[in-house]
Enzyme design. Sequence first.
Site, PDB file in Angstrom:
ATOM      1  N   TRP A 104       0.830  -1.208   0.000  1.00 49.30           N
ATOM      2  CA  TRP A 104       0.000   0.000   0.000  1.00 49.30           C
ATOM      3  C   TRP A 104       0.861   1.252   0.000  1.00 49.30           C
ATOM      4  CZ3 TRP A 104      -4.275  -1.208  -2.006  1.00 49.30           C
ATOM      5  CH2 TRP A 104      -4.875  -2.443  -1.724  1.00 49.30           C
ATOM      6  N   ASP A 174      -2.073   6.401   6.421  1.00 56.16           N
ATOM      7  CA  ASP A 174      -3.119   5.527   5.896  1.00 56.16           C
ATOM      8  C   ASP A 174      -3.444   4.544   7.028  1.00 56.16           C
ATOM      9  OD1 ASP A 174      -4.634   3.576   4.698  1.00 56.16           O
ATOM     10  OD2 ASP A 174      -3.192   3.094   3.106  1.00 56.16           O
ATOM     11  N   LYS A 198     -13.106  -2.072   6.722  1.00 54.83           N
ATOM     12  CA  LYS A 198     -12.503  -3.048   7.645  1.00 54.83           C
ATOM     13  C   LYS A 198     -13.092  -2.848   9.040  1.00 54.83           C
ATOM     14  CE  LYS A 198      -8.689  -2.529   4.527  1.00 54.83           C
ATOM     15  NZ  LYS A 198      -8.789  -3.662   3.659  1.00 54.83           N
TER      16      LYS A 198
HETATM   17  C1  LIG Z   1      -3.709  -0.235   4.230  1.00 61.29           C
HETATM   18  C2  LIG Z   1      -4.583  -0.106   3.006  1.00 61.29           C
HETATM   19  N1  LIG Z   1      -4.515   1.013   2.267  1.00 61.29           N
HETATM   20  C3  LIG Z   1      -5.269   1.179   1.170  1.00 61.29           C
HETATM   21  C4  LIG Z   1      -6.131   0.207   0.743  1.00 61.29           C
HETATM   22  C5  LIG Z   1      -6.957   0.432  -0.491  1.00 61.29           C
HETATM   23  O1  LIG Z   1      -8.215   0.761  -0.080  1.00 61.29           O
HETATM   24  P1  LIG Z   1      -9.450   0.972  -1.083  1.00 61.29           P
HETATM   25  O2  LIG Z   1      -9.760  -0.353  -1.649  1.00 61.29           O
HETATM   26  O3  LIG Z   1     -10.491   1.531  -0.147  1.00 61.29           O
HETATM   27  O4  LIG Z   1      -9.032   1.971  -2.097  1.00 61.29           O
HETATM   28  C6  LIG Z   1      -6.253  -0.967   1.484  1.00 61.29           C
HETATM   29  C7  LIG Z   1      -7.200  -2.014   1.056  1.00 61.29           C
HETATM   30  O5  LIG Z   1      -7.235  -3.124   1.521  1.00 61.29           O
HETATM   31  C8  LIG Z   1      -5.448  -1.131   2.639  1.00 61.29           C
HETATM   32  O6  LIG Z   1      -5.513  -2.254   3.365  1.00 61.29           O
END
Ligand SMILES: Cc1ncc(COP(=O)(O)O)c(C=O)c1O
Length: 363
Positions: A104, A174, A198
């Site tokens: 991520w 994040d 989540k």
């Molecule tokens: C730590 C983290 N950041 C970003 C994301 C991406 O999120 P989204 O699918 O809401 O764009 C996720 C998705 O699992 C994640 O676990």
Amino acid sequence: MLKQRAYNFNAGPSALPLAVLEKAQKEFVDFQGTGMSVMELSHRSAAYEEVHNQAISRLKSLLSIPDQYEVLFLQGGASLQFSMIPMNFLSAGQQAGYIMTGSWSEKAIKEAELFGKPYHIASSKKNQYRTIPALSELTFNEQDAYVHLTSNNTIYGTQWKEFPETGNIPLIADMSSDILSRPIDVSRFALIYAGAQKNLGPSGVTVVIIRKDLLEKENSDAPTMLKYSTHAKTNSLFHTPPTFGIYMLGEVLRWVEEQGGIDVITQKNEEKAKIIYDTIDQSHGFYYGHAEKGSRSLMNITFRLNDEDLEKKFLTEAKEAGFVGLNGHRSVGGCRASTYNAVPFEACKALSEFMREFQQKNS
Ligand SMILES: Cc1ncc(COP(=O)(O)O)c(C=O)c1O
């Protein structure tokens, strides 16, 4: 009659509290005597506004968010935040520091490269993202637009225990996969973002907690919908928000309050993770964790079996036994149990028992 609930270890979208689902079901076609579903209410109606404002104030209270912050409900997931952050706060040629702890963070920095000059402050890539960099390894540059980190690495199963002190440089996190799972000192951050799917509710809502002074640094050329100030000025009602998702999020927050708040939730999360980590650690290497012990996540428990065929057998039999979502992320394989707030202790206990039995039968 309600079928027995699955042992849901999905990484996201993931388990929601049963009490919240049942309440939503009860209110589904007639929300509080309106004769309509929440989904059918105008987002400008008093009934919806109450839902919206309650969700904001519950989040402020549960996370003790100071007055100088705005809580925004946006769309586009955490992924759009990867772009919106540099689009608003990073100018061409300017640097921003990214602390790399997994896929991520990699996705986040890739977007920043479109706008300025992001660089790695530290990275645990060389050890397959098994650790969180030590605070003593980190140095910051006063000129940087911001520092970005991922508080919990959903895929590799690592989590920051303590956050770095970045002084006057805005710290951005994040927190998609651990928001509301433990107490955090919001005042250490300039911006926190999280996709809801989540710990907060269904997918479709992105929560942003932004310090008001950061809004003043925003790039005035950004498109209207992609400016934080657009949403801050209008209480996240500039356009039609994801009303049903926000209603569900508010109900999840009410449930967290009813559980006793963040401290009680944290304690439960620690107990849930412990029963699974203990099973791994006491297996004499039959199971082994991906993350190093000091960096282990309380939300995503990543582990492997020594033998690939046995690992496949484990996942197949676990599925047959009613455990859902235990496959590791498609990019890394292995096994992963996501033990978010709404996953009950009983599910973690059942998984631990299943793992012990499987080991007995197969070693
Ligand atoms: C730590 C983290 N950041 C970003 C994301 C991406 O999120 P989204 O699918 O809401 O764009 C996720 C998705 O699992 C994640 O676990």
